[in-house]
Design a protein around this motif. Structure first.
Motif, PDB file in Angstrom:
ATOM      1  N   TYR A  33       0.830  -1.197   0.000  1.00 37.85           N
ATOM      2  CA  TYR A  33       0.000   0.000   0.000  1.00 37.85           C
ATOM      3  C   TYR A  33       0.870   1.256   0.000  1.00 37.85           C
ATOM      4  CZ  TYR A  33      -3.331   3.545   1.394  1.00 37.85           C
ATOM      5  OH  TYR A  33      -4.094   4.684   1.449  1.00 37.85           O
ATOM      6  N   LEU A  34       1.854   1.278   0.871  1.00 34.80           N
ATOM      7  CA  LEU A  34       2.737   2.435   0.956  1.00 34.80           C
ATOM      8  C   LEU A  34       3.629   2.579  -0.277  1.00 34.80           C
ATOM      9  CD1 LEU A  34       3.617   2.204   4.741  1.00 34.80           C
ATOM     10  CD2 LEU A  34       2.123   3.885   3.630  1.00 34.80           C
ATOM     11  N   ALA A  35       3.821   1.479  -0.997  1.00 28.81           N
ATOM     12  CA  ALA A  35       4.588   1.523  -2.247  1.00 28.81           C
ATOM     13  C   ALA A  35       3.708   1.978  -3.413  1.00 28.81           C
ATOM     14  CB  ALA A  35       5.178   0.148  -2.553  1.00 28.81           C
ATOM     15  N   GLY A  36       2.391   2.078  -3.178  1.00 31.55           N
ATOM     16  CA  GLY A  36       1.477   2.512  -4.229  1.00 31.55           C
ATOM     17  C   GLY A  36       0.985   1.386  -5.118  1.00 31.55           C
ATOM     18  N   ASP A  37       1.245   0.137  -4.733  1.00 31.34           N
ATOM     19  CA  ASP A  37       0.790  -1.023  -5.509  1.00 31.34           C
ATOM     20  C   ASP A  37      -0.551  -1.484  -4.945  1.00 31.34           C
ATOM     21  OD1 ASP A  37       0.370  -3.422  -6.827  1.00 31.34           O
ATOM     22  OD2 ASP A  37       2.492  -4.006  -6.759  1.00 31.34           O
ATOM     23  N   ILE A  38      -1.617  -0.848  -5.422  1.00 25.12           N
ATOM     24  CA  ILE A  38      -2.953  -1.072  -4.882  1.00 25.12           C
ATOM     25  C   ILE A  38      -3.419  -2.513  -5.095  1.00 25.12           C
ATOM     26  CG2 ILE A  38      -5.376  -0.329  -5.008  1.00 25.12           C
ATOM     27  CD1 ILE A  38      -3.412   1.716  -3.777  1.00 25.12           C
ATOM     28  N   ALA A  41      -1.673  -4.719  -2.594  1.00 21.59           N
ATOM     29  CA  ALA A  41      -2.172  -4.379  -1.258  1.00 21.59           C
ATOM     30  C   ALA A  41      -3.562  -4.985  -1.056  1.00 21.59           C
ATOM     31  CB  ALA A  41      -2.205  -2.872  -1.070  1.00 21.59           C
ATOM     32  N   LEU A  42      -4.410  -4.882  -2.064  1.00 25.99           N
ATOM     33  CA  LEU A  42      -5.747  -5.473  -2.006  1.00 25.99           C
ATOM     34  C   LEU A  42      -5.656  -6.979  -1.780  1.00 25.99           C
ATOM     35  CD1 LEU A  42      -8.821  -5.587  -2.419  1.00 25.99           C
ATOM     36  CD2 LEU A  42      -8.408  -5.517  -4.880  1.00 25.99           C
ATOM     37  N   GLY A  49      -7.508 -10.564   6.066  1.00 29.49           N
ATOM     38  CA  GLY A  49      -8.870 -10.659   6.589  1.00 29.49           C
ATOM     39  C   GLY A  49      -9.332 -12.100   6.697  1.00 29.49           C
ATOM     40  N   GLU A  50      -9.046 -12.886   5.657  1.00 27.94           N
ATOM     41  CA  GLU A  50      -9.440 -14.294   5.672  1.00 27.94           C
ATOM     42  C   GLU A  50      -8.717 -15.053   6.785  1.00 27.94           C
ATOM     43  OE1 GLU A  50      -8.442 -15.345   1.660  1.00 27.94           O
ATOM     44  OE2 GLU A  50     -10.371 -14.579   0.873  1.00 27.94           O
ATOM     45  N   THR A  66     -12.193  -4.294   5.659  1.00 29.23           N
ATOM     46  CA  THR A  66     -12.573  -2.910   5.379  1.00 29.23           C
ATOM     47  C   THR A  66     -11.518  -2.220   4.515  1.00 29.23           C
ATOM     48  OG1 THR A  66     -13.848  -2.773   7.424  1.00 29.23           O
ATOM     49  CG2 THR A  66     -13.147  -0.684   6.430  1.00 29.23           C
ATOM     50  N   ARG A  67     -10.255  -2.427   4.836  1.00 22.27           N
ATOM     51  CA  ARG A  67      -9.185  -1.845   4.009  1.00 22.27           C
ATOM     52  C   ARG A  67      -9.220  -2.414   2.593  1.00 22.27           C
ATOM     53  NH1 ARG A  67      -4.539  -2.008   8.651  1.00 22.27           N
ATOM     54  NH2 ARG A  67      -5.233  -0.125   9.719  1.00 22.27           N
ATOM     55  N   ALA A  68      -9.448  -3.721   2.492  1.00 23.62           N
ATOM     56  CA  ALA A  68      -9.521  -4.346   1.168  1.00 23.62           C
ATOM     57  C   ALA A  68     -10.710  -3.791   0.378  1.00 23.62           C
ATOM     58  CB  ALA A  68      -9.624  -5.866   1.307  1.00 23.62           C
TER      59      ALA A  68
END
Length: 166
Positions: A33-38, A41-42, A49-50, A66-68
């Motif tokens: 996420y912080l690297a910008g690779d959405i 990160a997803l 979460g799982e 929620t973040r995902a």
């Protein structure tokens, strides 16, 4: 520079923990996420979460789902993966007594599945919603289960029909 470093750390963690990525999912999600690779990160927030749901860490599961969901909405608000994320998060709050939130997630999953025409995902959302309502209102649950059964018959897969009859 910081983005590049986070990307390098994420790549190194993936390589170092190959075969154990679900255990490192939270850290990987944060770095991607912080690297910008959405997209990555997803993927890792979903995995986190799982995993949290599997080990009954309900609050953590809700946080990661929620973040995902937030990331998935940025990519495409009407995808099957978004419906599955809402379904996954919807199962988690129900376990800790948040009926309204769980119901809203299952209804969102159902709406997305219907919008994109994914009948199997729609069927799963109906079953999850019916199970949730079974704890509150048997008549409501019955109506939902009948809708799931009719959908399973329309799809014509014996496994779905058996799942509905169960």
């Amino acid at each position: 520079e910081r983005q590049l470093l986070h990307g390098d750390v994420a790549a190194a963690l993936e390589k170092l923990y190959e075969g154990q990525l679900d255990e490192m999912a939270v850290q990987l999600a944060q770095h991607f996420y912080l690297a910008g690779d959405i997209a990555q990160a997803l993927h890792y927030f979903t995995l986190a979460g799982e995993r949290a749901a599997r080990i009954y860490a309900s609050r953590e599961a809700v946080t990661h789902f929620t973040r995902a969901i937030m990331l998935a909405e940025r990519i495409s608000p009407h995808t099957v993966s978004l419906a599955r994320l809402h379904g996954g998060r919807g199962l988690t709050p129900g376990a800790i007594g948040d009926f309204e939130r769980s119901c809203a997630d299952h209804e969102t999953a159902l709406e997305i599945a219907r919008t994109v025409g994914e009948q199997r995902v729609e069927w799963r959302a109906l079953l999850d919603l019916g199970r949730l309502w079974a704890s509150r209102d048997h008549n409501q649950a019955q109506d939902i289960f009948i809708t799931a059964l009719e959908l399973a018959r329309d799809i014509g897969e014996p496994a779905l029909l058996a799942g509905s009859l169960n």
